[in-house]
Scaffold this active site. Structure first.
Site, PDB file in Angstrom:
ATOM      1  N   ARG A 255       2.831   0.455  14.136  1.00 40.34           N
ATOM      2  CA  ARG A 255       1.368   0.522  14.186  1.00 40.34           C
ATOM      3  C   ARG A 255       0.770  -0.848  14.509  1.00 40.34           C
ATOM      4  NH1 ARG A 255       0.521   2.491   8.602  1.00 40.34           N
ATOM      5  NH2 ARG A 255      -1.692   2.159   8.963  1.00 40.34           N
TER       6      ARG A 255
ATOM      7  N   ARG B  74       0.833  -1.197   0.000  1.00 40.03           N
ATOM      8  CA  ARG B  74       0.000   0.000   0.000  1.00 40.03           C
ATOM      9  C   ARG B  74       0.872   1.253   0.000  1.00 40.03           C
ATOM     10  NH1 ARG B  74      -4.466   0.663   4.683  1.00 40.03           N
ATOM     11  NH2 ARG B  74      -2.880   1.750   5.870  1.00 40.03           N
TER      12      ARG B  74
END
Ligand code: AMP
Length: 205
Positions: free
Chosen positions: A151, A134
């Site tokens: 994350r 991504r």
């Protein structure tokens, strides 16, 4: 006369890269209810350079969570808007136990309990692969390799406890998020189809 009486209040829970955004967009279109993504709302504030955006930019860039009180306020306001009357899909909120408790309290106030919390399960390897891919296309400032890994850790540390929170409320539904988007969508539709609808069968269906 067609009566659209369905009220569908959903939370999509899952690590970054689990496909929440894709599924939320599809559900929003299918059920004509808004998908509410706190990440999108915060990024828009950063882009627009609002005081809120200035305040949260560093959190987003580092892959840390923005302060609970801020995102809780955002959701409180958003859920008071008329387009949520027939339902909503929360994508990326809640992300901490405190946020989940605040949402529980807010929904009690509004008299509209969640119908289900869909947990999109994806293993770490697949997440890393998806997010690095991504990063090549969307240029998000937090899709850098070091931030991506962080994350995922933040998810495991601060958000994964919500799995038990919602399991205790019998709201949790597990979805295998490693499948293709089409199969994930089908699994989600099965879950939604199985939800008790107190308003009875929908017209024509
Ligand atoms: P997302 O687009 O959902 O991956 O969110 C991107 C970033 O926005 C996260 O890494 C956090 O910095 C921030 N964020 C989004 N949703 C929340 C939330 N519910 N609580 C705190 N921070 C959030």
């Amino acid at each position: 006369m067609q009566v659209l009486s369905v009220l569908l209040d959903l939370v999509l829970l899952g690590p970054p890269g689990s496909g929440k955004g894709t599924q939320a967009a599809r559900l929003a279109e299918k059920y004509r209810i808004p998908a509410i993504a706190t990440g999108d709302i915060l990024r828009a504030q950063v882009e627009a350079g609002t005081p809120l955006g200035v305040q949260v930019k560093a959190y987003l860039d580092r892959g840390e969570l923005a302060p609970d009180s801020l995102v809780i306020d955002i959701i409180r306001h958003r859920l008071s808007e008329p387009d949520t009357r027939r339902g909503f899909i929360l994508d990326g909120f809640p992300r901490t136990v405190r946020q989940a408790e605040a949402l529980d309290a807010l929904l009690v106030e509004l008299g509209r309990p969640l119908d289900a919390v869909l947990y999109l399960q994806v293993d770490r390897e697949s997440l890393l692969e998806r997010l690095s891919h991504r990063a090549e296309v969307d240029q998000r400032s937090d899709d850098r390799p070091d931030v991506i890994a962080h994350r995922i850790d933040v998810f495991l540390d601060q958000t994964a406890p919500l799995i038990d929170h919602y399991r205790r409320q019998s709201k949790l539904r597990l979805i295998d998020g490693t499948q293709s988007p089409e199969l994930v969508a089908a699994a989600i539709d099965d879950v939604i189809g199985s939800l008790a609808d107190p308003t009875g069968p929908s017209p024509g269906g």
